[in-house]
Design a protein around this motif. Structure first.
Motif, PDB file in Angstrom:
ATOM      1  N   VAL A 118       0.834  -1.204   0.000  1.00 23.95           N
ATOM      2  CA  VAL A 118       0.000   0.000   0.000  1.00 23.95           C
ATOM      3  C   VAL A 118       0.866   1.251   0.000  1.00 23.95           C
ATOM      4  N   LYS A 119       2.093   1.150   0.468  1.00 28.65           N
ATOM      5  CA  LYS A 119       3.073   2.241   0.462  1.00 28.65           C
ATOM      6  C   LYS A 119       2.573   3.485   1.162  1.00 28.65           C
ATOM      7  N   GLY A 120       1.894   3.308   2.272  1.00 31.89           N
ATOM      8  CA  GLY A 120       1.475   4.439   3.099  1.00 31.89           C
ATOM      9  C   GLY A 120       0.355   5.273   2.528  1.00 31.89           C
ATOM     10  N   SER A 121      -0.263   4.858   1.428  1.00 33.94           N
ATOM     11  CA  SER A 121      -1.337   5.666   0.850  1.00 33.94           C
ATOM     12  C   SER A 121      -2.575   5.669   1.742  1.00 33.94           C
ATOM     13  N   LEU A 122      -2.777   4.619   2.491  1.00 33.77           N
ATOM     14  CA  LEU A 122      -3.914   4.528   3.394  1.00 33.77           C
ATOM     15  C   LEU A 122      -3.568   3.522   4.484  1.00 33.77           C
ATOM     16  N   GLU A 137      -9.599   3.352   6.941  1.00 30.65           N
ATOM     17  CA  GLU A 137     -10.498   4.503   7.003  1.00 30.65           C
ATOM     18  C   GLU A 137     -10.819   4.939   5.588  1.00 30.65           C
ATOM     19  N   LEU A 138     -12.032   5.412   5.413  1.00 26.69           N
ATOM     20  CA  LEU A 138     -12.478   5.916   4.114  1.00 26.69           C
ATOM     21  C   LEU A 138     -12.871   7.373   4.261  1.00 26.69           C
ATOM     22  N   LEU A 197     -16.186   0.423  -2.502  1.00 26.97           N
ATOM     23  CA  LEU A 197     -15.481   1.667  -2.189  1.00 26.97           C
ATOM     24  C   LEU A 197     -14.010   1.395  -1.890  1.00 26.97           C
ATOM     25  N   LEU A 198     -13.745   0.332  -1.129  1.00 28.50           N
ATOM     26  CA  LEU A 198     -12.369  -0.026  -0.808  1.00 28.50           C
ATOM     27  C   LEU A 198     -11.590  -0.361  -2.073  1.00 28.50           C
ATOM     28  N   LYS A 199     -12.206  -1.127  -2.954  1.00 30.69           N
ATOM     29  CA  LYS A 199     -11.557  -1.529  -4.209  1.00 30.69           C
ATOM     30  C   LYS A 199     -11.238  -0.314  -5.077  1.00 30.69           C
ATOM     31  N   ASN A 200     -12.160   0.660  -5.103  1.00 30.80           N
ATOM     32  CA  ASN A 200     -11.988   1.815  -5.976  1.00 30.80           C
ATOM     33  C   ASN A 200     -11.132   2.926  -5.364  1.00 30.80           C
ATOM     34  N   SER A 201     -10.986   2.949  -4.035  1.00 27.79           N
ATOM     35  CA  SER A 201     -10.274   4.060  -3.413  1.00 27.79           C
ATOM     36  C   SER A 201      -8.874   3.709  -2.948  1.00 27.79           C
ATOM     37  N   VAL A 202      -8.565   2.434  -2.805  1.00 27.03           N
ATOM     38  CA  VAL A 202      -7.253   2.022  -2.314  1.00 27.03           C
ATOM     39  C   VAL A 202      -6.577   1.172  -3.382  1.00 27.03           C
ATOM     40  N   GLU A 203      -5.330   1.503  -3.677  1.00 31.34           N
ATOM     41  CA  GLU A 203      -4.582   0.685  -4.632  1.00 31.34           C
ATOM     42  C   GLU A 203      -3.975  -0.488  -3.866  1.00 31.34           C
ATOM     43  N   LEU A 204      -4.640  -1.614  -3.951  1.00 36.93           N
ATOM     44  CA  LEU A 204      -4.207  -2.810  -3.239  1.00 36.93           C
ATOM     45  C   LEU A 204      -3.217  -3.586  -4.103  1.00 36.93           C
ATOM     46  N   MET A 233      -3.979  -9.258  -3.688  1.00 35.07           N
ATOM     47  CA  MET A 233      -5.242  -9.074  -2.960  1.00 35.07           C
ATOM     48  C   MET A 233      -6.318  -8.677  -3.961  1.00 35.07           C
ATOM     49  N   ILE A 234      -7.284  -9.551  -4.174  1.00 35.38           N
ATOM     50  CA  ILE A 234      -8.351  -9.275  -5.132  1.00 35.38           C
ATOM     51  C   ILE A 234      -9.650  -9.071  -4.352  1.00 35.38           C
ATOM     52  N   VAL A 235     -10.179  -7.848  -4.423  1.00 35.85           N
ATOM     53  CA  VAL A 235     -11.427  -7.526  -3.736  1.00 35.85           C
ATOM     54  C   VAL A 235     -12.582  -7.879  -4.668  1.00 35.85           C
ATOM     55  N   ARG A 236     -13.524  -8.668  -4.152  1.00 32.76           N
ATOM     56  CA  ARG A 236     -14.673  -9.112  -4.941  1.00 32.76           C
ATOM     57  C   ARG A 236     -15.952  -8.660  -4.227  1.00 32.76           C
ATOM     58  N   PRO A 237     -16.414  -7.416  -4.507  1.00 31.64           N
ATOM     59  CA  PRO A 237     -17.553  -6.853  -3.785  1.00 31.64           C
ATOM     60  C   PRO A 237     -18.844  -7.659  -3.921  1.00 31.64           C
ATOM     61  N   LYS A 238     -19.128  -8.147  -5.110  1.00 31.62           N
ATOM     62  CA  LYS A 238     -20.381  -8.869  -5.332  1.00 31.62           C
ATOM     63  C   LYS A 238     -20.454 -10.132  -4.475  1.00 31.62           C
ATOM     64  N   GLU A 239     -19.316 -10.804  -4.301  1.00 27.57           N
ATOM     65  CA  GLU A 239     -19.260 -12.034  -3.504  1.00 27.57           C
ATOM     66  C   GLU A 239     -18.977 -11.754  -2.030  1.00 27.57           C
ATOM     67  N   GLU A 240     -18.737 -10.465  -1.694  1.00 30.87           N
ATOM     68  CA  GLU A 240     -18.414 -10.026  -0.335  1.00 30.87           C
ATOM     69  C   GLU A 240     -17.213 -10.790   0.217  1.00 30.87           C
TER      70      GLU A 240
END
Length: 190
Positions: A69-73, A88-89, A134-141, A145-152
């Motif tokens: 994440v390199k300190g971005s969040l 945090e968002l 929101l996490l997937k779109n706002s944080v460069e992971l 790490m693959i965020v899958r919002p639809k499958e939670e």
């Protein structure tokens, strides 16, 4: 009609339209990223079984997350009776604490799936899939790490971890209640 009334109603209409567009963008579900195929081949090599505790695994995971994440969040992982991911968002210039609870599932290929069991975003009542989006779109992971919002869920691709050489890591067992995590490390022959 007064010019000020017309300006007020025009501005109110623009704000309402912007809110509707924002709700549609946030609330809309998008297709989740596909999971990588099980490409793990049993190379000839040496296998090392690692038994570790929640505290040690937590430290290793947070080291890799901080580097990626390199300190971005600020993203922290905590191992309890479940896996707690805190961050945090920032929404409309308000910073809200985010806590997501996951149950770890070990796949046959040795990768991990963190299935979301609950979440807290400040005092807001927002569906978990929306928070993951929101996490997937706002944080460069990191790519592993693959965020899958639809499958939670969040998929952790242990094969894609940036480990030196051709070393591969697989999860064998994650038993948080017994404080036992078993990893398998494959060191290939040269």
């Amino acid at each position: 009609m007064n010019v000020w009334k017309a300006a007020f109603f025009s501005l109110a209409g623009l704000v309402a339209a912007a809110l509707v567009v924002l709700i549609i963008l946030i609330g809309g579900t998008t297709a989740s990223s596909p999971l990588p195929e099980d490409t793990a081949k049993q190379d000839e090599g040496y296998t090392l079984a690692l038994n570790t505790t929640k505290k040690n695994f937590e430290g290793i995971a947070n080291t890799y997350i901080r580097k990626a994440v390199k300190g971005s969040l600020p993203v922290e992982l905590e191992m309890r009776d479940d896996v707690l991911l805190t961050s945090e968002l920032t929404v409309f210039s308000y910073t809200l604490p985010l806590a997501m609870h996951f149950d770890p599932i070990v796949r046959e290929d040795g990768n991990l799936i963190l299935k979301q069991s609950s979440m807290e975003l400040g005092d807001l009542n927002i569906p978990p899939s929306t928070v993951l989006k929101l996490l997937k779109n706002s944080v460069e992971l990191p790519s592993w790490m693959i965020v899958r919002p639809k499958e939670e869920e969040i998929f952790i691709d242990l094969e894609d971890l940036p480990i030196s050489g051709d070393v591969q890591v697989k999860a064998k067992e994650v038993n948080l209640a017994q404080d036992e995590i078993i990893l398998e490390v494959l060191i290939p022959k040269n």
